[in-house]
Design an enzyme around this catalytic site. Structure first.
Site, PDB file in Angstrom:
ATOM      1  N   ASP A  29      38.423  61.873   8.212  1.00 46.68           N
ATOM      2  CA  ASP A  29      39.557  62.764   7.932  1.00 46.68           C
ATOM      3  C   ASP A  29      40.810  62.200   8.598  1.00 46.68           C
ATOM      4  O   ASP A  29      40.873  62.123   9.825  1.00 46.68           O
ATOM      5  CB  ASP A  29      39.194  64.157   8.477  1.00 46.68           C
ATOM      6  N   ASP A  33      42.761  68.124   8.659  1.00 50.40           N
ATOM      7  CA  ASP A  33      42.494  69.406   8.005  1.00 50.40           C
ATOM      8  C   ASP A  33      40.995  69.726   7.957  1.00 50.40           C
ATOM      9  O   ASP A  33      40.576  70.705   7.361  1.00 50.40           O
ATOM     10  CB  ASP A  33      43.113  69.456   6.598  1.00 50.40           C
ATOM     11  N   ASP A  37      39.135  62.242   3.602  1.00 51.01           N
ATOM     12  CA  ASP A  37      40.113  61.924   2.551  1.00 51.01           C
ATOM     13  C   ASP A  37      40.182  60.411   2.329  1.00 51.01           C
ATOM     14  O   ASP A  37      39.552  59.629   3.044  1.00 51.01           O
ATOM     15  CB  ASP A  37      41.489  62.506   2.912  1.00 51.01           C
ATOM     16  N   ASP A 210      27.079  60.672 -13.296  1.00 46.41           N
ATOM     17  CA  ASP A 210      26.439  61.905 -12.867  1.00 46.41           C
ATOM     18  C   ASP A 210      25.573  62.483 -13.990  1.00 46.41           C
ATOM     19  O   ASP A 210      26.001  62.537 -15.144  1.00 46.41           O
ATOM     20  CB  ASP A 210      27.560  62.893 -12.507  1.00 46.41           C
ATOM     21  N   GLU A 269      22.730  58.100 -12.687  1.00 43.84           N
ATOM     22  CA  GLU A 269      21.894  59.070 -11.979  1.00 43.84           C
ATOM     23  C   GLU A 269      20.974  59.677 -13.041  1.00 43.84           C
ATOM     24  O   GLU A 269      21.375  60.551 -13.810  1.00 43.84           O
ATOM     25  CB  GLU A 269      22.736  60.170 -11.333  1.00 43.84           C
TER      26      GLU A 269
HETATM   27  C1  GLC Z   1      24.471  65.439  -9.668  1.00 44.38           C
HETATM   28  C2  GLC Z   1      25.195  65.321  -8.352  1.00 44.38           C
HETATM   29  C3  GLC Z   1      25.141  66.646  -7.666  1.00 44.38           C
HETATM   30  C4  GLC Z   1      25.838  67.667  -8.539  1.00 44.38           C
HETATM   31  C5  GLC Z   1      25.238  67.708  -9.935  1.00 44.38           C
HETATM   32  C6  GLC Z   1      26.117  68.438 -10.897  1.00 44.38           C
HETATM   33  O1  GLC Z   1      23.133  65.693  -9.518  1.00 44.38           O
HETATM   34  O2  GLC Z   1      24.645  64.295  -7.607  1.00 44.38           O
HETATM   35  O3  GLC Z   1      25.715  66.608  -6.392  1.00 44.38           O
HETATM   36  O4  GLC Z   1      25.720  68.927  -7.953  1.00 44.38           O
HETATM   37  O5  GLC Z   1      25.089  66.422 -10.464  1.00 44.38           O
HETATM   38  O6  GLC Z   1      27.271  67.705 -11.179  1.00 44.38           O
END
Ligand code: GLC
Length: 532
Positions: A29, A33, A37, A210, A269
């Site tokens: 940070d 705050d 960041d 994601d 992912e």
């Molecule tokens: C993926 C991310 C996770 C998020 C989810 C929804 O699994 O790693 O952190 O909550 O997608 O976007």
């Protein structure tokens, strides 16, 4: 390089890379705050260079109402003011590149925030409008449409449908503030290709995707009817996970990145059940790599680890993709704790680190694992921000425990996370005073020192990174494998000291996760690297 089987001289960087995951809220940070960041990250880039990683993946830093810590994006082409500005992102990229570090950004294509301009427009527009067609709006069932369109369940608990003011329902596989996009709509496809170009043009080296297995939904939207476990996993025929149609999206994206100079990478992912399912995402014209959750989920026993390793390599090499080895990330319990916690968890985590970094392919390091941070299990409920915690009345949604800000220096919180004594967004345990970067830097027996030594050797030894491996015959809880031409990794997964295999009898010890016995045996939960 180049003299190792299967590793051509010009192999792209990501086939071997060690990629460090930065969770920006919790890394550093700069302005006090209490929230990390981009300037904070910039200031710590030399630390990452010294650690010896090749690249960083930064979790989302886009404008967001933070209903899911930034995985609810309201503008894909800007930076959340809490994190900084687009100019900070550009400066971060320039400085990282100057230090020889690649940068991967996080792309969230399954859903936007409900505060994205598209979704606001959708709510303002009538059913059947082009604005609604970008999302998954449907009429409800029942006499007055008061029953959700089907029985799908949110990954974060509760129904996957929320009703708009005019009575239609919209789908959200995650929080109600994360409406799912309709990927059969060409406008959605075009928008994301444009977003890719926006970041590629700025010089970004790749994207982490994601929920890459979630974009396509069965147009019939059939009920799950208990045929599938709640919220997943992705098994054959599932109506919203791992459907064939997602692959067409990635073929389109691959055409976009292939047109750019340099080796840009996609890492998916992809939460699926088997390495074979995973491999389908990594065919030559789709994504380059994907997280290997099979390995992350394997138990700490020789058989499970060996099976996870073999199955992963078999499935991925069939499509020519390198494996990636992952022990932790921002969604799972930190592995020191998963492996039993305390001293035991710590020794196993050390041993797992040397195993992970010796396996063929790339590897991920989640911020703080190089400090041996444990999961924080006792956060007060009122401070928890994981949306699943609220949606399940505290029965699930404990991901904040792996997201506690990094301790950098000093004797008391905020441990140098930010300037002054202001406290971070999640409280750090007082005993993290012993785990700060500052403390570990001077201690050759520290977790940090182990990561630094291992990453340095990994850069120096031609055997490590991309390539092949072969198992050496061992008994019981001992694992040993060779990386040609002259490297052997031995892992004593068991609890009792064990002698290394004959193959290393004349070898030289390069590094061990803990000191070996005077007679050369590996104590329980210890790994060693040898030059042979
Ligand atoms: C993926 C991310 C996770 C998020 C989810 C929804 O699994 O790693 O952190 O909550 O997608 O976007």
């Amino acid at each position: 390089m180049g003299d190792e089987p299967g590793q051509p001289v010009d192999a792209p960087w990501w086939r071997s890379a060690v990629i460090y995951q930065i969770y920006p809220r919790s890394f550093a940070d700069s302005d006090g705050d209490g929230i990390g960041d981009l300037p904070g990250i910039r200031a710590r880039l030399p630390y990452l260079r010294e650690l010896g990683v090749d690249a960083v993946w930064i979790s989302p830093f886009y404008p967001s109402p933070m209903a899911d810590a930034g995985y609810d994006v309201s503008d894909y082409r800007d930076v959340e003011p809490i994190f900084g500005t687009l100019a900070d992102a550009d400066a971060l990229l320039t400085e990282a590149h100057a230090l020889g570090l690649k940068v991967i950004v996080d792309l969230v294509p399954n859903h936007t925030s409900d505060e994205h301009e598209w979704f606001r427009a959708a709510l303002d527009a009538p059913p059947g409008s082009p604005e609604r067609a970008r999302y998954m709006f449907r009429d409800g069932r029942g006499e007055h449409g008061e029953i959700p369109p089907n029985d799908w369940i949110s990954n974060f608990g509760g129904a996957a449908w929320t009703r708009a003011a005019d009575g239609q329902w919209y789908l959200h596989l995650f929080d109600s503030k994360q409406p799912d996009l309709d990927w059969t709509n060409p406008e959605v496809v075009a928008e994301f290709e444009s977003i890719l170009r926006f970041w590629l043009d700025r010089g970004i080296d790749g994207f982490r995707i994601d929920v890459a297995h979630g974009l396509a939904k069965d147009p019939e939207m059939p009920d799950l009817e208990g045929n599938w476990a709640t919220g997943g996993p992705a098994v054959e025929g599932h109506p919203h996970w791992d459907r064939d149609e997602v692959h067409e999206v990635y073929r389109g994206w691959r055409r976009v990145t292939d047109a750019y100079a340099g080796d840009r990478v996609f890492v998916g992912e992809v939460w699926v059940q088997t390495p074979e399912q995973l491999a389908r995402y990594l065919r030559g014209d789709e994504l380059h790599t994907a997280f290997n959750f099979t390995y992350l989920l394997a138990g700490w026993d020789a058989k499970s680890l060996r099976t996870a390793i073999d199955d992963s390599i078999d499935a991925l090499s069939a499509v020519g993709a390198p494996a990636t080895w992952v022990l932790s990330n921002h969604d799972v319990v930190r592995h020191v704790t998963r492996y039993g916690g305390g001293d035991l968890g710590n020794h196993r985590a050390r041993a797992a680190t040397l195993l992970t970094l010796a396996l063929p392919g790339g590897a991920y390091v989640y911020q703080g694992e190089e400090l041996g941070l444990p999961e924080v299990v006792d956060l007060p409920p009122e401070l928890r921000q994981d949306p699943a915690f609220g949606r399940t009345q505290g029965e699930d949604g404990f991901r904040d425990g792996c997201r506690v800000p990094i301790p950098w220096s000093g004797e008391a919180p905020p441990f140098g996370f930010g300037p002054g004594s202001g406290q971070p967004w999640l409280p750090q345990p007082a005993d993290w005073a012993a785990l700060t970067v500052e403390k570990q830097q001077g201690d050759p027996a520290s977790m940090l020192a182990l990561y630094r030594s291992a990453l340095e050797l990994r850069r120096d030894r031609p055997e490590l990174g991309d390539g092949t491996m072969s198992w050496i015959d061992t008994d019981g809880e001992l694992l040993a494998f060779r990386r040609d031409p002259g490297f052997v990794c031995v892992v004593n997964v068991g609890g009792e000291p064990a002698p290394p295999p004959d193959a290393v009898r004349d070898g030289a010890l390069l590094l061990s996760s803990d000191p070996l016995e005077p007679d050369g045996r590996l104590p329980g939960a210890t790994s060693a690297w040898y030059a042979v």
